[in-house]
Scaffold this active site. Sequence first.
Site, PDB file in Angstrom:
ATOM      1  N   LYS A   3     -13.190  -0.862   5.572  1.00  0.00           N
ATOM      2  CA  LYS A   3     -13.768  -1.649   4.489  1.00  0.00           C
ATOM      3  C   LYS A   3     -14.814  -2.620   4.997  1.00  0.00           C
ATOM      4  CE  LYS A   3      -9.882  -0.255   2.340  1.00  0.00           C
ATOM      5  NZ  LYS A   3      -9.364   0.982   2.875  1.00  0.00           N
ATOM      6  N   ASP A   5      -0.684  -5.878   9.202  1.00  0.00           N
ATOM      7  CA  ASP A   5      -1.650  -4.846   8.856  1.00  0.00           C
ATOM      8  C   ASP A   5      -2.886  -5.594   8.356  1.00  0.00           C
ATOM      9  OD1 ASP A   5      -1.697  -1.954   6.558  1.00  0.00           O
ATOM     10  OD2 ASP A   5      -3.110  -2.647   8.093  1.00  0.00           O
ATOM     11  N   TRP A  52       0.857  -1.188   0.000  1.00  0.00           N
ATOM     12  CA  TRP A  52       0.000   0.000   0.000  1.00  0.00           C
ATOM     13  C   TRP A  52       0.892   1.236   0.000  1.00  0.00           C
ATOM     14  CZ3 TRP A  52      -1.987   2.683   4.850  1.00  0.00           C
ATOM     15  CH2 TRP A  52      -2.975   3.631   4.537  1.00  0.00           C
TER      16      TRP A  52
END
Lengths: 464, 473
Positions: free
Chosen positions: A309, A273, A192
């Site tokens: 999300k 993560d 990311w």
Amino acid sequence: MASSLLSLASASPSASLSSHGISKGKLNLGNTSLCFNKEKTNPFIKTKSFGRISMVITSNVSRFEGITMAPPDPILGVSEAFKADNHELKLNLGVGAYRTEELQPYVLNVVKKADKLLLERGENREYLPIEGLAAFNKVTAELLFGADNPVIKQQRVATVQGLSGTGSLRLAAALIERYFPGAKVLISSPTWGNHKNIFNDARVPWSEYRYYDPKTVGLDFEGMIADIKAAPEGSFILLHGCAHNPTGIDPTPEQWGIIADVIQEKNHIPFFDIAYQGFASGSLDTDAASVRMFVARGMEVIAAQSYSKNLGLYAERIGAINVVCSSPDAASRVKSQLKRIARPMYSNPPVHGARIVANVVGDPALFKEWNVEMEMMAGRIKNVRQKLFDSLSSKDKSGKDWSFVLKQIGMFSFTGLNKAQCDNMTNKWHVYMTKDGRISLAGLSLAKCEYLADAIIDSYHNVG
Amino acid sequence: MMIMWRYLRRGMSTSTRVRALRRSWWDHVTPAPKDPINAVTEAFLADPCPYKINLGVGAYRDDDGKPVVLQCVREAEGKIAATNFLESTCAAISSKLVEESAKLVYGEDSDVIKEGRFAGVQALSGTGACRLFAEFQRRFYPDSRIYMPDPTWSNHHNIWRDAQVPIRTFHYYHPDSKGLNFVALMDDVKNAPNGSFFLLHPCAHNPTGVDPSDEQWQEISSLFKVKNHFPFFDMAYQGFASGDLERDARAIRIFLDDGHLIGCAQSFAKNMALYGHRVGCLSLLCDDKIQAVAIKSQLQQIASTIYGSPPIHGMLAVSKILSDPDIKAIWLKEVKVYFSSFSFLFHSLFTSIFIITCIRTIGLMHLLIISTCYKDMATRVQRMRATLKEALEKLGSPLNWQPITNQVGMFCFSGLTPDEVDRLAKEFHVYMTYDGRISMAGVTTKNVDYLASAIHEVTAFDQDGKILHTVCA
């Protein structure tokens, strides 16, 4: 006086900035060393040169004259470009925000119900404690590690509410910088985009381990293991718990076992993560398997969570940082230091998102309902993957293997398209994606799969 | 750290080394000192005494000691619950909020606003705004320091320290007069190197409640011009000093008129009673719009690695209050109109919906809601100050309690010593920070007499009943 001013103008760029200050009437030579002597090494300040000095006296010049425009965010910039496009067939596959088949944002039913509950209770808006809402911290750790996990029962987890994944990562980065000065974080190549920025701004050195293999459009497992082995002992290894962003490529359970072996061998610290718990397989428990495996081995683990999300709470900024320690005493000390880091960042975290998560995860009926909605969302993405794969396979006569679309997991797919091909996707086909070749399947509908397949095939074969 | 670890390992036997390998990574992490302000609340919460008083954190309470929730905020939240909003809407609402925030500080009609000459971003309340600025200062003025008043809110020190900007203090509070040490302040401003960065409280100084007069602000502003210092204002209590939002922005307007390009952190925690939602704003005045856009982009980039984007809920609530007719009606009932001029504006606003649809309307209404609700809160605090002072005098306290009513805002710097603060907590279950700062918002008509007698006990007599102080002027 005039001659000294003129000589300043012809000197180095640093001095020319100060002559600009003088020309606007500040007449303050004492300023220069304080303000501008670092701009040669400072990447944020652009130097200017001025042809001549004007002695016009005007009001104060800004102290921030030399500041340049920051580069646009590569991911959010895609959405902005998409908005500006008026073409009727345009498609936004940029940011990883879940959309329905009608390509509308989706508010989960459980979130609506939780919101209603909160309203009925009429809770106040008082400050949360620095570490966040206690009810939230409890349920978030249980969701990740499992409510019956010994580490929770033994109170060995330091959990602090954070501002979504970003904020939680930043807290951990600051903790690393403070207590492990000089220790490196290893991040996957690619990862990311904001990971690097977070560690840079937190002044934590980082390097990359091989991850994505463009030849197979799969995992470069040997490269990954070699690079983790080669890192200095006691490094932090940043791992995506599930649904790797941007590639969608996850290690298998066996591979996770070997990764854990190597990390233990080298005395590294695993740093997870987890931004997509539930989105990989559709099951919240299954998606936590990698983290739980490491914890079950008795390892001390850092884990950042996000509810952006999986509960659609993007804008509420709700997440958590968890540090699994070998003793409750260590956990309590670590928690106190995380709080100390958070206080001068934002004092205490925002309350609303925490209350929603606490209600959804903490209420058995709502939690069950969430599991069902999660399966539905992940299911839609799996269907879209299948349709895209079918469209690509039937339309493309070259014999290229498109099965990576099915093998990849989660919201994203790494198409293997290069920058020029991605530009073609956007310029010719009005398909918006990030330049690394990543598409967000959450932004794709079944109805648009054939169009997308045409675009991909054209870009892949006809563009350099 | 790793060298230390290897050294430790070499010195151990095999079995202890094996055990040591399983030891925590976090052994060297010591417990953090408790935050001085939050620690007060924690101690208070742990106390079972039924008549305990919390004078620690600066969160407003009503006369029953309860947190205030504006009904209109509640209604707004009902309407925005689970709204389908797109990312684009969020950005638009955020920009709107930034503009309204800037108007509060710089003035509705300010040229700065009209010409777009400010870089503004929504921030995580006051703390977040200060931290964004501190990081920005470090990035673009890496050799600079920040000058802070002595004393100041304790978290200011943490913020600039964690941003790695060295801190200096300047004289502010005079412990003898319990007022402003203006001469020493001006000296410090003069002696600081040209172009220094200064942190200023524009009103209701925290923790002392001592504010410069308008004339004193003018002198400070003029000296700042000569020295070319950068003024950074932390505006956490606009409305709480005088009850008047415009009045409380006087200091900033004085600097603005003098042509300073200031920076300002704003918090909506107190004046909208939205503490837990973390709504605030950071603005920097610029030469022109182009520079404003550049600076805004840099601020957003700094924010992107701390928290990404700001939380939407509080922002939406404020926005909803201003734009939803049903909620406006509720707010209208709730709010008391004190000023006849405002009353006239009310009528014209609600009877000319089609005419008044532009930003100016929303801005005025925003001002109205805050100033009228605010007036209630500020008035109660002022009344409590007077009541506490009277109660202490009636008890025959030999000390001078005039400063209680001289000081402004939420806080009162009582002059109590750490020992006296300790006694108040242990013997009387009255909690405040060790610097003797009292949050007046925690004082109610029900507890003020008890509070006065507790303070009188610890200040007039020591623990053996001997008189501590002689009567002073």
